[in-house]
Design a protein around this motif. Structure first.
Motif, short mmCIF file in Angstrom:
data_model
loop_
_atom_site.label_atom_id
_atom_site.label_comp_id
_atom_site.label_asym_id
_atom_site.label_seq_id
_atom_site.Cartn_x
_atom_site.Cartn_y
_atom_site.Cartn_z
N PHE A 132 138.60 106.29 19.17
CA PHE A 132 139.94 105.74 19.44
C PHE A 132 139.87 104.78 20.63
O PHE A 132 140.53 103.73 20.63
N SER A 133 139.09 105.13 21.65
CA SER A 133 138.94 104.26 22.81
C SER A 133 138.31 102.92 22.41
O SER A 133 138.76 101.86 22.85
N ASN A 134 137.28 102.98 21.59
CA ASN A 134 136.63 101.75 21.13
C ASN A 134 137.60 100.86 20.37
O ASN A 134 137.59 99.63 20.53
N LYS A 135 138.44 101.47 19.54
CA LYS A 135 139.42 100.69 18.79
C LYS A 135 140.38 99.99 19.74
O LYS A 135 140.74 98.82 19.55
N ALA A 136 140.83 100.71 20.77
CA ALA A 136 141.79 100.15 21.72
C ALA A 136 141.17 99.06 22.57
O ALA A 136 141.80 98.05 22.88
N ILE A 137 139.91 99.24 22.96
CA ILE A 137 139.25 98.30 23.87
C ILE A 137 138.86 97.01 23.16
O ILE A 137 139.01 95.92 23.70
N SER A 138 138.39 97.11 21.92
CA SER A 138 137.83 95.92 21.29
C SER A 138 138.37 95.59 19.90
O SER A 138 138.20 94.47 19.43
N GLY A 139 139.05 96.54 19.26
CA GLY A 139 139.41 96.31 17.87
C GLY A 139 140.81 95.78 17.64
O GLY A 139 141.03 94.87 16.86
N ILE A 140 141.80 96.36 18.34
CA ILE A 140 143.19 95.97 18.12
C ILE A 140 143.88 95.92 19.47
O ILE A 140 143.29 96.19 20.50
N ARG A 141 145.19 95.58 19.49
CA ARG A 141 145.95 95.62 20.73
C ARG A 141 145.94 97.04 21.29
O ARG A 141 146.32 97.98 20.63
N ALA A 142 145.52 97.15 22.55
CA ALA A 142 145.41 98.48 23.16
C ALA A 142 146.75 99.19 23.23
O ALA A 142 146.85 100.39 23.01
N ASP A 143 147.84 98.43 23.53
CA ASP A 143 149.14 99.07 23.69
C ASP A 143 149.64 99.69 22.40
O ASP A 143 150.45 100.62 22.42
N TYR A 144 149.14 99.21 21.27
CA TYR A 144 149.51 99.78 19.97
C TYR A 144 149.06 101.23 19.86
O TYR A 144 149.68 102.04 19.17
N LEU A 145 147.98 101.58 20.57
CA LEU A 145 147.42 102.93 20.49
C LEU A 145 147.74 103.79 21.71
O LEU A 145 147.17 104.87 21.86
N LEU A 146 148.67 103.33 22.55
CA LEU A 146 148.94 104.07 23.78
C LEU A 146 149.32 105.52 23.52
O LEU A 146 148.76 106.44 24.13
N ASP A 147 150.27 105.76 22.63
CA ASP A 147 150.70 107.13 22.36
C ASP A 147 149.54 107.98 21.83
O ASP A 147 149.39 109.14 22.22
N SER A 148 148.73 107.39 20.96
CA SER A 148 147.60 108.12 20.40
C SER A 148 146.58 108.46 21.49
O SER A 148 146.06 109.57 21.54
N LEU A 149 146.30 107.51 22.36
CA LEU A 149 145.33 107.73 23.42
C LEU A 149 145.79 108.83 24.38
O LEU A 149 145.00 109.67 24.80
N GLU A 150 147.07 108.81 24.70
CA GLU A 150 147.59 109.84 25.61
C GLU A 150 147.57 111.21 24.95
O GLU A 150 147.31 112.23 25.61
N GLN A 151 147.82 111.24 23.65
CA GLN A 151 147.74 112.52 22.94
C GLN A 151 146.29 113.02 22.90
O GLN A 151 146.03 114.21 23.07
N ILE A 152 145.35 112.11 22.69
CA ILE A 152 143.93 112.49 22.68
C ILE A 152 143.51 112.98 24.06
O ILE A 152 142.76 113.96 24.18
N ASP A 153 144.00 112.32 25.10
CA ASP A 153 143.68 112.76 26.46
C ASP A 153 144.16 114.19 26.68
O ASP A 153 143.45 115.02 27.25
N GLU A 154 145.35 114.49 26.20
CA GLU A 154 145.89 115.85 26.33
C GLU A 154 145.10 116.85 25.48
O GLU A 154 144.78 117.95 25.94
N LEU A 155 144.76 116.45 24.25
CA LEU A 155 144.01 117.34 23.35
C LEU A 155 142.63 117.68 23.90
O LEU A 155 142.11 118.78 23.67
N THR A 156 142.03 116.72 24.60
CA THR A 156 140.64 116.90 25.05
C THR A 156 140.55 117.27 26.53
O THR A 156 139.45 117.33 27.08
N LEU A 157 141.68 117.53 27.17
CA LEU A 157 141.71 117.75 28.61
C LEU A 157 140.76 118.87 29.03
O LEU A 157 140.09 118.76 30.06
N ASN A 158 140.69 119.92 28.25
CA ASN A 158 139.84 121.07 28.59
C ASN A 158 138.55 121.12 27.78
O ASN A 158 137.86 122.14 27.76
#
Length: 219
Positions: A132-158
Motif C-alpha cells: 500500500f505504501s508503494n502504491k501511495a508513493i509511486s503509483g497513484i495520488r497519495a491522498d487517495y489512499l490516506l484513509d487506507s494507509l491510516e487504517q493499515i497503520d492501526e492494524l499493524t501497530l502491534n
C-alpha cells in the motif's frame, strides 16, 4: 453492476452477529475451499506463462470477481483458519487497485494472523503495509489512499514490521497528508526518519519548511 467486496461485507454485517474467533491457525478445508484452491493454482500457472506484469494483472482483473462470494463467506464466517485462497485474492486486489476489497481481506487476515504463501519472504502485515505504501508513493495520488494507509497503520501497530517498512509507511502517510496538513505530513516524515535515518523524506521536509517559512535545515 459488480458489487464490491466491501459493499457485500457491509450487507452481511447487518445480518450477522459477531462470532467467536477460533484460536490458532489451521488450514481451511472442505470441498468448496479445495475447488477454489485448484482454480487459483490453474490461474497462477496461466499467469506464469507471461513476463508482462500488465498481462498478468489483466488476468487477475478478469478472474477476481469469481472469488468474491467465496471470500465474503470466509469473512462472514470468521473462522480464522489459514486460507491461501483469500490471501492470494487479497494480493491480486492490491496489484490491480481494488484497494477497498484488499483492505477488507487484509483486516481479516491480520486479525487472524494468517500467513503469506510459501514463496513470499515478508509477513502478511509487512506485505500489506509495504505494498500500500508503494502504491501511495509511486503509483497513484497519495491522498487517495490516506484513509487506507491510516487504517493499515492501526492494524499493524502491534505487529513486528521491519523498521524500513514502518518508515516507508510513515513516508506514504506523510505524502498523503501534504495537501491537507503540513503539520501532519511533517510528523509522519519525522517518524519515518526515526525508524530509518536513510528514509528518502529529507527533501520533502525541506520543501514543506520552505513553504511555511521555517528553517529548512535537516540533519
Amino acid at each position: 453492476m459488480t458489487v464490491s467486496l466491501a459493499a457485500r461485507h457491509k450487507q452481511a454485517i447487518t445480518r450477522q452477529h459477531e462470532k467467536k474467533v477460533m484460536p490458532g491457525i489451521k488450514p481451511a478445508s472442505g470441498i468448496v475451499y479445495r475447488t477454489y484452491k485448484v482454480k487459483i493454482e490453474i490461474e497462477l500457472a496461466q499467469m506464469s506463462r507471461f513476463r508482462s506484469i500488465n498481462k498478468r494483472n489483466s488476468i487477475k482483473e478478469s478472474v477476481i470477481p469469481d472469488y468474491m462470494n467465496y471470500v465474503q463467506s470466509v469473512i462472514s464466517g470468521d473462522s480464522g483458519l489459514q486460507d491461501n485462497v483469500l490471501v492470494t485474492v487479497m494480493i491480486w486486489c492490491i496489484d490491480v487497485g481494488r484497494y477497498a476489497d484488499a483492505l477488507l481481506m487484509a483486516e481479516y487476515a491480520i486479525k487472524h494472523r494468517l500467513k503469506m504463501p510459501d514463496d513470499y519472504k515478508r509477513t502478511l502485515p509487512e506485505f500489506v503495509a509495504e505494498e500500500f505504501s508503494n502504491k501511495a508513493i509511486s503509483g497513484i495520488r497519495a491522498d487517495y489512499l490516506l484513509d487506507s494507509l491510516e487504517q493499515i497503520d492501526e492494524l499493524t501497530l502491534n505487529e513486528d514490521l521491519t523498521d524500513e517498512i514502518r518508515a516507508k509507511l510513515h513516508k506514504a502517510m506523510g505524502m498523503a497528508w501534504m495537501k491537507a496538513s503540513n503539520e501532519k505530513a511533517l510528523e509522519h516524515f519525522n517518524r519515518a526518519l526515526e525508524f530509518n535515518p536513510k528514509a528518502t523524506v529529507k527533501r520533502l521536509i525541506k520543501g514543506i519548511m520552505k513553504q511555511i517559512g521555517g528553517s529548512s535545515d535537516v540533519s
